[in-house]
Design an enzyme around this catalytic site. Structure first.
Site, PDB file in Angstrom:
ATOM      1  N   ARG A 224       0.840  -1.212   0.000  1.00  0.00           N
ATOM      2  CA  ARG A 224       0.000   0.000   0.000  1.00  0.00           C
ATOM      3  C   ARG A 224       0.868   1.253   0.000  1.00  0.00           C
ATOM      4  O   ARG A 224       2.107   1.166  -0.004  1.00  0.00           O
ATOM      5  CB  ARG A 224      -0.886   0.013   1.230  1.00  0.00           C
ATOM      6  N   GLY A 225       0.194   2.406   0.031  1.00  0.00           N
ATOM      7  CA  GLY A 225       0.882   3.694   0.198  1.00  0.00           C
ATOM      8  C   GLY A 225       1.971   3.919  -0.838  1.00  0.00           C
ATOM      9  O   GLY A 225       1.814   3.590  -2.024  1.00  0.00           O
ATOM     10  N   ILE A 226       3.074   4.469  -0.361  1.00  0.00           N
ATOM     11  CA  ILE A 226       4.191   4.818  -1.248  1.00  0.00           C
ATOM     12  C   ILE A 226       4.757   3.569  -1.935  1.00  0.00           C
ATOM     13  O   ILE A 226       5.122   3.606  -3.108  1.00  0.00           O
ATOM     14  CB  ILE A 226       5.284   5.537  -0.428  1.00  0.00           C
ATOM     15  N   ALA A 296       9.543  -0.261   3.378  1.00  0.00           N
ATOM     16  CA  ALA A 296       8.786  -0.611   4.592  1.00  0.00           C
ATOM     17  C   ALA A 296       9.270   0.248   5.751  1.00  0.00           C
ATOM     18  O   ALA A 296      10.470   0.423   5.961  1.00  0.00           O
ATOM     19  CB  ALA A 296       8.964  -2.090   4.917  1.00  0.00           C
ATOM     20  N   GLY A 297       8.332   0.800   6.485  1.00  0.00           N
ATOM     21  CA  GLY A 297       8.709   1.639   7.618  1.00  0.00           C
ATOM     22  C   GLY A 297       7.510   1.894   8.495  1.00  0.00           C
ATOM     23  O   GLY A 297       6.363   1.767   8.062  1.00  0.00           O
ATOM     24  N   LYS A 302       6.238   9.133  20.366  1.00  0.00           N
ATOM     25  CA  LYS A 302       6.065   9.555  21.774  1.00  0.00           C
ATOM     26  C   LYS A 302       7.299  10.359  22.131  1.00  0.00           C
ATOM     27  O   LYS A 302       8.384  10.074  21.606  1.00  0.00           O
ATOM     28  CB  LYS A 302       6.043   8.337  22.721  1.00  0.00           C
ATOM     29  N   LEU A 304      10.519  11.180  24.175  1.00  0.00           N
ATOM     30  CA  LEU A 304      11.436  10.124  24.628  1.00  0.00           C
ATOM     31  C   LEU A 304      11.115   9.658  26.050  1.00  0.00           C
ATOM     32  O   LEU A 304      11.146   8.462  26.346  1.00  0.00           O
ATOM     33  CB  LEU A 304      12.888  10.599  24.535  1.00  0.00           C
ATOM     34  N   TYR A 360      12.173   7.368  15.265  1.00  0.00           N
ATOM     35  CA  TYR A 360      11.999   7.470  13.803  1.00  0.00           C
ATOM     36  C   TYR A 360      13.087   8.352  13.188  1.00  0.00           C
ATOM     37  O   TYR A 360      13.711   7.996  12.180  1.00  0.00           O
ATOM     38  CB  TYR A 360      10.613   8.052  13.537  1.00  0.00           C
ATOM     39  N   LYS A 364      15.813   7.391  10.228  1.00  0.00           N
ATOM     40  CA  LYS A 364      15.784   8.013   8.898  1.00  0.00           C
ATOM     41  C   LYS A 364      17.067   8.799   8.634  1.00  0.00           C
ATOM     42  O   LYS A 364      17.505   8.932   7.489  1.00  0.00           O
ATOM     43  CB  LYS A 364      14.542   8.896   8.766  1.00  0.00           C
TER      44      LYS A 364
HETATM   45  P1  NAD Z   1       2.310   2.918   5.033  1.00  0.00           P
HETATM   46  O1  NAD Z   1       2.089   2.628   6.477  1.00  0.00           O
HETATM   47  O2  NAD Z   1       1.150   3.350   4.203  1.00  0.00           O
HETATM   48  O3  NAD Z   1       2.992   1.638   4.337  1.00  0.00           O
HETATM   49  C1  NAD Z   1       4.125   1.000   4.886  1.00  0.00           C
HETATM   50  C2  NAD Z   1       4.112  -0.471   4.468  1.00  0.00           C
HETATM   51  O4  NAD Z   1       5.227  -1.096   5.106  1.00  0.00           O
HETATM   52  C3  NAD Z   1       2.843  -1.189   4.951  1.00  0.00           C
HETATM   53  O5  NAD Z   1       2.230  -1.892   3.895  1.00  0.00           O
HETATM   54  C4  NAD Z   1       3.356  -2.103   6.052  1.00  0.00           C
HETATM   55  O6  NAD Z   1       2.607  -3.305   6.189  1.00  0.00           O
HETATM   56  C5  NAD Z   1       4.792  -2.369   5.581  1.00  0.00           C
HETATM   57  N1  NAD Z   1       5.622  -2.832   6.692  1.00  0.00           N
HETATM   58  C6  NAD Z   1       5.705  -2.297   7.930  1.00  0.00           C
HETATM   59  N2  NAD Z   1       6.508  -3.060   8.702  1.00  0.00           N
HETATM   60  C7  NAD Z   1       6.928  -4.095   7.942  1.00  0.00           C
HETATM   61  C8  NAD Z   1       7.748  -5.222   8.173  1.00  0.00           C
HETATM   62  N3  NAD Z   1       8.294  -5.458   9.374  1.00  0.00           N
HETATM   63  N4  NAD Z   1       7.979  -6.091   7.164  1.00  0.00           N
HETATM   64  C9  NAD Z   1       7.422  -5.886   5.952  1.00  0.00           C
HETATM   65  N5  NAD Z   1       6.631  -4.838   5.672  1.00  0.00           N
HETATM   66  C10 NAD Z   1       6.380  -3.963   6.648  1.00  0.00           C
HETATM   67  O7  NAD Z   1       3.513   3.988   4.975  1.00  0.00           O
HETATM   68  P2  NAD Z   1       3.908   5.052   3.835  1.00  0.00           P
HETATM   69  O8  NAD Z   1       3.391   6.362   4.258  1.00  0.00           O
HETATM   70  O9  NAD Z   1       3.573   4.524   2.478  1.00  0.00           O
HETATM   71  O10 NAD Z   1       5.493   5.094   4.057  1.00  0.00           O
HETATM   72  C11 NAD Z   1       6.412   4.349   3.279  1.00  0.00           C
HETATM   73  C12 NAD Z   1       7.818   4.770   3.661  1.00  0.00           C
HETATM   74  O11 NAD Z   1       7.983   6.170   3.439  1.00  0.00           O
HETATM   75  C13 NAD Z   1       8.161   4.535   5.124  1.00  0.00           C
HETATM   76  O12 NAD Z   1       9.489   4.077   5.245  1.00  0.00           O
HETATM   77  C14 NAD Z   1       7.997   5.893   5.746  1.00  0.00           C
HETATM   78  O13 NAD Z   1       8.779   6.050   6.913  1.00  0.00           O
HETATM   79  C15 NAD Z   1       8.458   6.790   4.613  1.00  0.00           C
HETATM   80  N6  NAD Z   1       7.935   8.157   4.729  1.00  0.00           N
HETATM   81  C16 NAD Z   1       6.608   8.417   4.606  1.00  0.00           C
HETATM   82  C17 NAD Z   1       6.154   9.731   4.724  1.00  0.00           C
HETATM   83  C18 NAD Z   1       4.688  10.096   4.573  1.00  0.00           C
HETATM   84  O14 NAD Z   1       4.378  11.292   4.672  1.00  0.00           O
HETATM   85  N7  NAD Z   1       3.787   9.167   4.336  1.00  0.00           N
HETATM   86  C19 NAD Z   1       7.043  10.760   4.991  1.00  0.00           C
HETATM   87  C20 NAD Z   1       8.388  10.456   5.129  1.00  0.00           C
HETATM   88  C21 NAD Z   1       8.825   9.157   4.979  1.00  0.00           C
END
Ligand code: NAD
Length: 454
Positions: A224-226, A296-297, A302, A304, A360, A364
């Site tokens: 999903r997502g990115i 994946a992330g 919270k 610290l 986090y 990053k």
């Molecule tokens: P999201 O929560 O929509 O998707 C993250 C996906 O990672 C999920 O499908 C989840 O199931 C998967 N995932 C989590 N833990 C996992 C694991 N242990 N093993 C396998 N898969 C796992 O998040 P997103 O917003 O699409 O973010 C994607 C990346 O971009 C992340 O690394 C996030 O930190 C980074 N990011 C996002 C934003 C934002 O504004 N959305 C900003 C900066 C960085």
């Protein structure tokens, strides 16, 4: 997820109400549809100028013509008073000191008003460390401040400004970043400086369309997502994409994979054997992998003092330690093919730090250091490794942020809006493409020039 203010600001009846109460009226960004085109700027006009001392001028002019743009040399005085252009490109490579910076004023003072909505500014200058004198290095670095500032002046209209630092002898590698920054594929990449160097040994001209034909890509967190947007974008460039996500999300994972004709790999990246399992899977099914996107992330925010140890450990493990463990196998055992690309998802939170995100932010920022250090080990294999730092992107992750903080995150950028997953996918796809051969060890933001960490 979409930005309600972008929708409202583009509804004539609501636009004047929004303006009258002092809210920003974000411009709907012109985004690319589909994959790379051979002539991405066909039908568009670009004003181009090379300063008298510029060393890359002829190369840049030819590359601009190759984009299909109508290229007009000079300050655009030949244009009608109301004539508008898509792009303003200035080459100030070869500057020798602060006096040479006047070329920036001379060109943009007379042309910036001619930039159309969702237009592009691109400036090229020398990598400061590769210049011959302190004065030249100073001037080259000054250009970055100029670009970041003019970006803030044109962002309201959905336009962006980016800089390309060019190392001497790497001029033939400008094409990829130049095309990317000038095209609609970089709609939310703003105020960035990409370095084009000769660090990575790799020959062959960059494919321009269907850039990843015949390649295999792995995207973690691809359900999903990115991650899903990235998988779709890589597939649109011809790659076969393996999407990995946690087994509990297998249904969503399968749906994403089905929509792009890819392969699902349900696996938790924190599994101590994850590297081994991924390597065996890729080796057996495809003989290796060309593009690896560590997407994946998670967040567990919270302050610290209030953070449970388990959430410190969890975020550090998923966002950072797992990536290094998996890469140790994929890179160490040369599962990543020669000429490959690795992209890690960092965050502007890793650049600036964020209240409640010590866990986090550490992960990053760690990735920024990781790609820099690892890039030197991979250069001889022709492998580029970079990080992408998204700002506020409309996904499940940001939907969980409390409203007031969410609004601030969205609006505090030059483009006055949050980005879409596809915007991040576009930058990842560019960095995964042959055209990014000059770019390695870097972190590029995709944040609409967010004030956080700017
Ligand atoms: P999201 O929560 O929509 O998707 C993250 C996906 O990672 C999920 O499908 C989840 O199931 C998967 N995932 C989590 N833990 C996992 C694991 N242990 N093993 C396998 N898969 C796992 O998040 P997103 O917003 O699409 O973010 C994607 C990346 O971009 C992340 O690394 C996030 O930190 C980074 N990011 C996002 C934003 C934002 O504004 N959305 C900003 C900066 C960085």
């Amino acid at each position: 997820m979409s930005d309600y203010l972008v929708r409202a600001a583009n509804t004539p009846a609501l636009r004047s109400i929004i303006k009258s109460i002092g809210l920003p009226t974000p411009q709907t960004l012109a985004r690319a549809e589909g994959g790379y085109a051979e002539k991405p700027l066909k039908g568009k006009t670009v004003l181009f100028s090379a300063a008298g001392y510029a060393t890359a001028g002829k190369t840049v002019e030819k590359l601009l013509a190759d984009t299909g743009a109508e290229v007009i040399n000079g300050d655009g005085s030949a244009l009608a008073d109301d004539g508008r252009v898509h792009g303003l490109v200035l080459d100030v490579t070869g500057l020798s000191g602060p006096d040479d910076l006047k070329a920036l004023y001379n060109f943009f003072h007379s042309t910036v008003r001619k930039l159309q909505t969702c237009g592009r500014i691109v400036v090229l200058t020398d990598v400061p460390e590769s210049t011959a004198s302190v004065a030249a290095a100073t001037a080259a670095r000054a250009v970055e401040g100029f670009v970041r500032s003019i970006g803030k002046e044109i962002g309201k209209k959905g336009s962006t400004a980016n800089l390309i630092y060019v190392e001497k002898g790497a001029e033939d590698r400008i094409a990829g970043p130049l095309r990317f920054f000038l095209s609609a594929h970089s709609a939310y990449v703003d105020g960035q400086a990409a370095r084009v160097t000769n660090a990575v040994q790799q020959s062959g001209s960059p494919a321009l369309s269907n850039a990843l034909k015949g390649k295999v890509a792995l995207v973690t967190g691809g359900a999903r997502g990115i991650g899903a947007a990235t998988a779709g974008r890589l597939a649109a460039e011809g790659a076969h994409v393996v999407c990995l996500d946690i087994p509990a999300d297998e249904e969503t994972l399968n749906a994403t994979v089905a929509s792009i004709g890819g392969t699902a790999l349900p696996l938790d990246i924190t599994d101590p054997e994850a590297g081994r399992k991924i390597a065996d899977f890729l080796k057996e099914k495809f003989g290796g992998v060309d593009v690896v996107v560590h997407n994946a992330g998670v967040t567990r925010d919270k302050t610290l003092a209030n953070m449970k140890e388990q959430f410190w450990d969890m975020v550090l493990n998923i966002n950072l330690a797992s990536i290094l463990r998996i890469n140790e196998v994929l890179l160490g055992e040369k599962i990543v093919n020669k000429g490959g690309r690795v992209v890690c998802l960092s965050s502007i939170g890793g650049i600036a730090g964020n209240m409640g995100q010590t866990n986090y932010g550490a992960t990053k920022a760690g990735l920024i250091g990781y790609v820099k250090a690892e890039s030197e080990n991979l250069a001889d294999e022709g492998i580029c490794i970079n990080a992408v730092a998204p700002g506020f992107i409309e996904t499940r992750m940001t939907a969980e942020i409390p409203f007031v903080i969410r609004e601030a995150g969205r609006r505090l950028c030059s483009l006055s809006q949050g980005g879409q997953p596809i915007d991040v996918a576009e930058l990842i796809t560019f960095l995964s493409s042959p055209g990014a051969v000059g770019v390695t060890g870097q972190t590029i933001r995709v944040c609409g020039q967010n004030l956080v960490g700017a």
